[in-house]
Design a protein around this motif. Structure first.
Motif, PDB file in Angstrom:
ATOM      1  N   GLN A  81       0.837  -1.202   0.000  1.00 33.72           N
ATOM      2  CA  GLN A  81       0.000   0.000   0.000  1.00 33.72           C
ATOM      3  C   GLN A  81       0.872   1.253   0.000  1.00 33.72           C
ATOM      4  O   GLN A  81       1.875   1.316   0.715  1.00 33.72           O
ATOM      5  CB  GLN A  81      -0.908   0.022   1.243  1.00 33.72           C
ATOM      6  CG  GLN A  81      -1.890  -1.125   1.296  1.00 33.72           C
ATOM      7  CD  GLN A  81      -2.822  -1.121   0.102  1.00 33.72           C
ATOM      8  OE1 GLN A  81      -3.429  -0.109  -0.235  1.00 33.72           O
ATOM      9  NE2 GLN A  81      -2.929  -2.256  -0.564  1.00 33.72           N
ATOM     10  N   PRO A  82       0.478   2.263  -0.790  1.00 33.48           N
ATOM     11  CA  PRO A  82       1.290   3.487  -0.817  1.00 33.48           C
ATOM     12  C   PRO A  82       1.221   4.251   0.501  1.00 33.48           C
ATOM     13  O   PRO A  82       0.146   4.380   1.091  1.00 33.48           O
ATOM     14  CB  PRO A  82       0.672   4.318  -1.946  1.00 33.48           C
ATOM     15  CG  PRO A  82      -0.525   3.590  -2.425  1.00 33.48           C
ATOM     16  CD  PRO A  82      -0.653   2.308  -1.685  1.00 33.48           C
ATOM     17  N   ILE A  83       2.384   4.680   0.959  1.00 35.79           N
ATOM     18  CA  ILE A  83       2.468   5.559   2.132  1.00 35.79           C
ATOM     19  C   ILE A  83       3.422   6.691   1.790  1.00 35.79           C
ATOM     20  O   ILE A  83       4.206   6.606   0.859  1.00 35.79           O
ATOM     21  CB  ILE A  83       2.952   4.823   3.411  1.00 35.79           C
ATOM     22  CG1 ILE A  83       4.383   4.291   3.228  1.00 35.79           C
ATOM     23  CG2 ILE A  83       1.981   3.718   3.804  1.00 35.79           C
ATOM     24  CD1 ILE A  83       5.041   3.833   4.513  1.00 35.79           C
ATOM     25  N   ARG A  84       3.349   7.759   2.563  1.00 33.67           N
ATOM     26  CA  ARG A  84       4.233   8.903   2.380  1.00 33.67           C
ATOM     27  C   ARG A  84       5.385   8.787   3.367  1.00 33.67           C
ATOM     28  O   ARG A  84       5.208   8.919   4.580  1.00 33.67           O
ATOM     29  CB  ARG A  84       3.486  10.220   2.589  1.00 33.67           C
ATOM     30  CG  ARG A  84       2.283  10.414   1.690  1.00 33.67           C
ATOM     31  CD  ARG A  84       2.672  10.419   0.220  1.00 33.67           C
ATOM     32  NE  ARG A  84       1.579  10.932  -0.590  1.00 33.67           N
ATOM     33  CZ  ARG A  84       0.953  10.236  -1.516  1.00 33.67           C
ATOM     34  NH1 ARG A  84       1.306   8.993  -1.771  1.00 33.67           N
ATOM     35  NH2 ARG A  84      -0.035  10.778  -2.214  1.00 33.67           N
ATOM     36  N   ALA A  85       6.555   8.535   2.845  1.00 34.51           N
ATOM     37  CA  ALA A  85       7.734   8.314   3.681  1.00 34.51           C
ATOM     38  C   ALA A  85       8.170   9.566   4.424  1.00 34.51           C
ATOM     39  O   ALA A  85       8.835   9.475   5.452  1.00 34.51           O
ATOM     40  CB  ALA A  85       8.883   7.779   2.828  1.00 34.51           C
ATOM     41  N   CYS A  86       7.783  10.751   3.926  1.00 27.83           N
ATOM     42  CA  CYS A  86       8.222  11.990   4.576  1.00 27.83           C
ATOM     43  C   CYS A  86       7.555  12.220   5.924  1.00 27.83           C
ATOM     44  O   CYS A  86       8.078  12.980   6.737  1.00 27.83           O
ATOM     45  CB  CYS A  86       7.996  13.195   3.661  1.00 27.83           C
ATOM     46  SG  CYS A  86       6.270  13.674   3.425  1.00 27.83           S
ATOM     47  N   VAL A  87       6.428  11.584   6.172  1.00 33.77           N
ATOM     48  CA  VAL A  87       5.707  11.783   7.436  1.00 33.77           C
ATOM     49  C   VAL A  87       5.515  10.477   8.215  1.00 33.77           C
ATOM     50  O   VAL A  87       4.742  10.435   9.166  1.00 33.77           O
ATOM     51  CB  VAL A  87       4.336  12.463   7.217  1.00 33.77           C
ATOM     52  CG1 VAL A  87       4.510  13.868   6.671  1.00 33.77           C
ATOM     53  CG2 VAL A  87       3.434  11.624   6.331  1.00 33.77           C
TER      54      VAL A  87
END
Length: 150
Positions: A52-58
């Motif tokens: 699943q896509p996640i935002r690595a910056c947060v």
């Protein structure tokens, strides 16, 4: 902290509140994941967590478990990932390329869950990934082409 990145166990020595993006780039040398906005709004830092896509910056590394499968663009080499990358190249999607690792991973997640997406499915799945060059028409065409390859 022990993590599974691109199918390999790795140990990260960063502070627990370190965003995954910086552990990937600075500690592990996986620079394909980009910093865009730092607020999970642009999608340049998209990676996959258990597909699943996640935002690595947060995403602080402390929120990840050792058995979570993290996939970056460097490790996106399963059947769907290969088809997406092949379609991206065949249709010359990339202009500046900055956002493309996030775009490719979001497209991989979409096609893994829905192998025959409609334009509406694509727009919904890709809506959080911004492209400053405006290659959205080519991105959509490449997703359809990748679906045909699969």
């Amino acid at each position: 902290m022990k993590l599974s990145i691109n199918g390999k166990p790795v140990e990260v020595n960063s502070s627990p509140d370190t965003p995954l993006l910086w552990a990937l780039r600075d500690e592990l040398g996986l620079t394909g994941t980009k910093f865009g906005c730092g607020a999970a709004l642009c999608g340049a830092c998209t990676v996959l967590k258990n597909g699943q896509p996640i935002r690595a910056c947060v995403t602080p590394i402390s929120t990840l478990a050792a058995d979570d499968a993290i996939t970056t663009v460097e490790g996106n080499d399963e059947k769907v990932g290969r088809a997406v990358k092949q379609a991206w190249q065949a249709l010359d999607v990339v202009q500046c390329g900055y956002c493309q690792s996030g775009q490719v991973l979001a497209a991989t997640a979409l096609l893994s869950a829905n192998p025959h997406p409609t334009d509406q499915d694509i727009d919904q799945a890709m809506g959080g990934n911004l492209c400053r060059c405006g290659t959205y028409v080519r991105i959509r065409a490449a997703i359809h082409a990748a679906a045909k390859l699969l």
